[in-house]
Structures are given as structure tokens and as C-alpha cells.
Design a protein around this motif. Sequence first.
Motif, PDB file in Angstrom:
ATOM      1  N   MET A 128      24.146   8.360  23.896  1.00 44.27           N
ATOM      2  CA  MET A 128      24.223   9.306  25.003  1.00 44.27           C
ATOM      3  C   MET A 128      25.057  10.500  24.559  1.00 44.27           C
ATOM      4  N   THR A 129      24.571  11.690  24.787  1.00 42.69           N
ATOM      5  CA  THR A 129      25.353  12.890  24.515  1.00 42.69           C
ATOM      6  C   THR A 129      25.452  13.693  25.785  1.00 42.69           C
ATOM      7  N   GLY A 130      26.536  14.426  25.941  1.00 41.82           N
ATOM      8  CA  GLY A 130      26.739  15.204  27.160  1.00 41.82           C
ATOM      9  C   GLY A 130      26.678  16.685  26.889  1.00 41.82           C
ATOM     10  N   GLU A 131      25.897  17.383  27.650  1.00 42.38           N
ATOM     11  CA  GLU A 131      25.811  18.826  27.587  1.00 42.38           C
ATOM     12  C   GLU A 131      25.713  19.332  29.002  1.00 42.38           C
ATOM     13  N   GLN A 132      25.868  20.623  29.169  1.00 39.08           N
ATOM     14  CA  GLN A 132      25.671  21.189  30.486  1.00 39.08           C
ATOM     15  C   GLN A 132      24.906  22.493  30.363  1.00 39.08           C
ATOM     16  N   ASN A 133      24.278  22.877  31.460  1.00 42.12           N
ATOM     17  CA  ASN A 133      23.624  24.179  31.496  1.00 42.12           C
ATOM     18  C   ASN A 133      23.977  24.839  32.810  1.00 42.12           C
ATOM     19  N   ASP A 134      23.511  26.045  32.990  1.00 43.09           N
ATOM     20  CA  ASP A 134      23.876  26.771  34.204  1.00 43.09           C
ATOM     21  C   ASP A 134      22.945  26.470  35.370  1.00 43.09           C
ATOM     22  N   GLY A 135      21.976  25.598  35.169  1.00 40.21           N
ATOM     23  CA  GLY A 135      21.091  25.199  36.253  1.00 40.21           C
ATOM     24  C   GLY A 135      20.016  26.207  36.576  1.00 40.21           C
ATOM     25  N   SER A 136      19.945  27.320  35.843  1.00 38.28           N
ATOM     26  CA  SER A 136      18.997  28.362  36.217  1.00 38.28           C
ATOM     27  C   SER A 136      17.546  27.924  36.045  1.00 38.28           C
ATOM     28  N   ASP A 137      17.299  26.953  35.167  1.00 35.05           N
ATOM     29  CA  ASP A 137      15.926  26.501  34.981  1.00 35.05           C
ATOM     30  C   ASP A 137      15.421  25.683  36.165  1.00 35.05           C
ATOM     31  N   ARG A 138      16.299  25.302  37.075  1.00 32.59           N
ATOM     32  CA  ARG A 138      15.881  24.495  38.208  1.00 32.59           C
ATOM     33  C   ARG A 138      16.103  25.199  39.532  1.00 32.59           C
ATOM     34  N   GLN A 139      16.321  26.487  39.499  1.00 37.64           N
ATOM     35  CA  GLN A 139      16.515  27.225  40.740  1.00 37.64           C
ATOM     36  C   GLN A 139      15.151  27.594  41.305  1.00 37.64           C
ATOM     37  N   LYS A 140      14.827  26.979  42.407  1.00 42.41           N
ATOM     38  CA  LYS A 140      13.605  27.329  43.119  1.00 42.41           C
ATOM     39  C   LYS A 140      14.020  28.038  44.382  1.00 42.41           C
ATOM     40  N   ASP A 141      13.303  29.017  44.750  1.00 48.95           N
ATOM     41  CA  ASP A 141      13.623  29.887  45.873  1.00 48.95           C
ATOM     42  C   ASP A 141      15.110  30.269  45.860  1.00 48.95           C
ATOM     43  N   ASN A 142      15.627  30.511  44.653  1.00 49.35           N
ATOM     44  CA  ASN A 142      16.990  30.995  44.432  1.00 49.35           C
ATOM     45  C   ASN A 142      18.080  30.076  44.973  1.00 49.35           C
ATOM     46  N   ARG A 143      17.802  28.799  45.114  1.00 45.85           N
ATOM     47  CA  ARG A 143      18.815  27.878  45.619  1.00 45.85           C
ATOM     48  C   ARG A 143      18.970  26.711  44.643  1.00 45.85           C
ATOM     49  N   LEU A 144      20.163  26.578  44.097  1.00 48.96           N
ATOM     50  CA  LEU A 144      20.452  25.499  43.179  1.00 48.96           C
ATOM     51  C   LEU A 144      20.601  24.211  43.965  1.00 48.96           C
ATOM     52  N   ARG A 145      19.991  23.130  43.480  1.00 50.04           N
ATOM     53  CA  ARG A 145      20.035  21.847  44.178  1.00 50.04           C
ATOM     54  C   ARG A 145      19.848  20.704  43.195  1.00 50.04           C
ATOM     55  N   SER A 146      20.165  19.501  43.632  1.00 54.35           N
ATOM     56  CA  SER A 146      19.977  18.308  42.811  1.00 54.35           C
ATOM     57  C   SER A 146      18.510  17.928  42.778  1.00 54.35           C
ATOM     58  N   GLY A 147      18.085  17.472  41.615  1.00 55.24           N
ATOM     59  CA  GLY A 147      16.732  16.966  41.463  1.00 55.24           C
ATOM     60  C   GLY A 147      16.748  15.445  41.430  1.00 55.24           C
ATOM     61  N   ARG A 148      15.621  14.845  41.658  1.00 54.69           N
ATOM     62  CA  ARG A 148      15.518  13.385  41.597  1.00 54.69           C
ATOM     63  C   ARG A 148      15.657  12.939  40.155  1.00 54.69           C
ATOM     64  N   SER A 149      16.451  11.892  39.934  1.00 54.35           N
ATOM     65  CA  SER A 149      16.675  11.404  38.580  1.00 54.35           C
ATOM     66  C   SER A 149      17.108   9.955  38.621  1.00 54.35           C
ATOM     67  N   SER A 150      16.696   9.203  37.626  1.00 54.83           N
ATOM     68  CA  SER A 150      17.166   7.827  37.486  1.00 54.83           C
ATOM     69  C   SER A 150      18.012   7.690  36.219  1.00 54.83           C
ATOM     70  N   VAL A 151      18.294   8.816  35.562  1.00 53.61           N
ATOM     71  CA  VAL A 151      19.112   8.814  34.351  1.00 53.61           C
ATOM     72  C   VAL A 151      20.562   9.096  34.748  1.00 53.61           C
ATOM     73  N   THR A 152      21.403   8.092  34.561  1.00 54.16           N
ATOM     74  CA  THR A 152      22.800   8.173  34.978  1.00 54.16           C
ATOM     75  C   THR A 152      23.631   8.930  33.955  1.00 54.16           C
TER      76      THR A 152
END
Length: 176
Positions: free
Chosen positions: A1-25
Motif C-alpha cells: 500500500m502506498t499513500g498519495e494525495q491529489n487535489d480532487g479536481s479529477d472528481r469535481q462534478k458540477d463544481n462540487r467536491l464530494r466523496s465517491g463510492r469505494s471499497s478500498v480502505t
Amino acid sequence: MTGEQNDGSDRQKDNRLRSGRSSVTSFVRFVNRTHRFVDTVWLNYEGARVKYKTLQPGQFVDVNTFVGHPWIFRDSDTGDHMVVQLREVFEMTTGWTPTDGVPPWRKVINITIPVFTLKDRSLQVIRSFVNRDRINELDLPQTLKEEINVMWETTRRRRLTDSPNNSVAESSQDVH
């Protein structure tokens, strides 16, 4: 497991940052490296801010979160943004699953104060020493008075929209 972060811009829909569904802890430890009290805030599936925990200076909290879940950090008193590696939004991009074949480990994430412009820092200091109803009495240009009032209003609005989660204990917690 490696940890990185991003600014979330690739997941901004309608200009609102939000959590996506995930099963990866992802296992993280948020460490407050500032002299301020800092709110750790999770952005839920609708993009609403959910206050997770307030950290005292030097304090940490272990969080079991998920890949694709953004977090932001705010000064508890002023609402000023804090940063993680010079970014205002933290989001793990890799995580752990039981099929990885290795035990999970916790990524240490240091929360720090951003580098403010001299103007912004000056306005913050003025805001901290002068009551809001006395700002217009200051011998400052009107534009600066307006900016200080915007800072006050932004802080007030942020406090109204943050929803505290009082059920969080001092130990690791799952955030879904």
C-alpha cells in the motif's frame, strides 16, 4: 500500500467536491502541526462538510477512510484553511484491500499552516483584534474593510454549514 494525495479536481462534478463510492480502505493519521485548533472535515457523498474532530496543537487522530474521500482542514476559531503538503484538499488515491497479502499500514498526514500573502495575513490579524462592528471605524481603504467583512461572513457561513459529528472517539474510526 502506498499513500498519495491529489487535489480532487479529477472528481469535481458540477463544481462540487464530494466523496465517491469505494471499497478500498485507506488508513491515515492526521497530525496537527500548527499552534491552532484545527477541524478535520470530511466531504460526504453530497459534498456537504462533516466535521469529524477538532485537533488541539500537536494532537493526532487515526482515521480509517476510503480512496476517493476528500478531507479539508480549517482553523476552528477563524475558519482559515490549513493545508497538507501545500494543498487545501487531501484525498488518498491508493489504499488497502484484504487481497493485498500484506498487513495495512497507517499513512501520517501532517496538517500545517499555508503560506499566506502579507495582505491576507494582515487582514487575519486585524480580524482577530477588532470587533466586527468596529471594522468600518478603522483608518483603512474601503476595499480592505470590505475584504475583512467578507472574511467574517465566510467564517460565519462555514460554521453554519459544518455539521459536527459528536460520536467520534479518540481512536480509529471508519468513515463511509
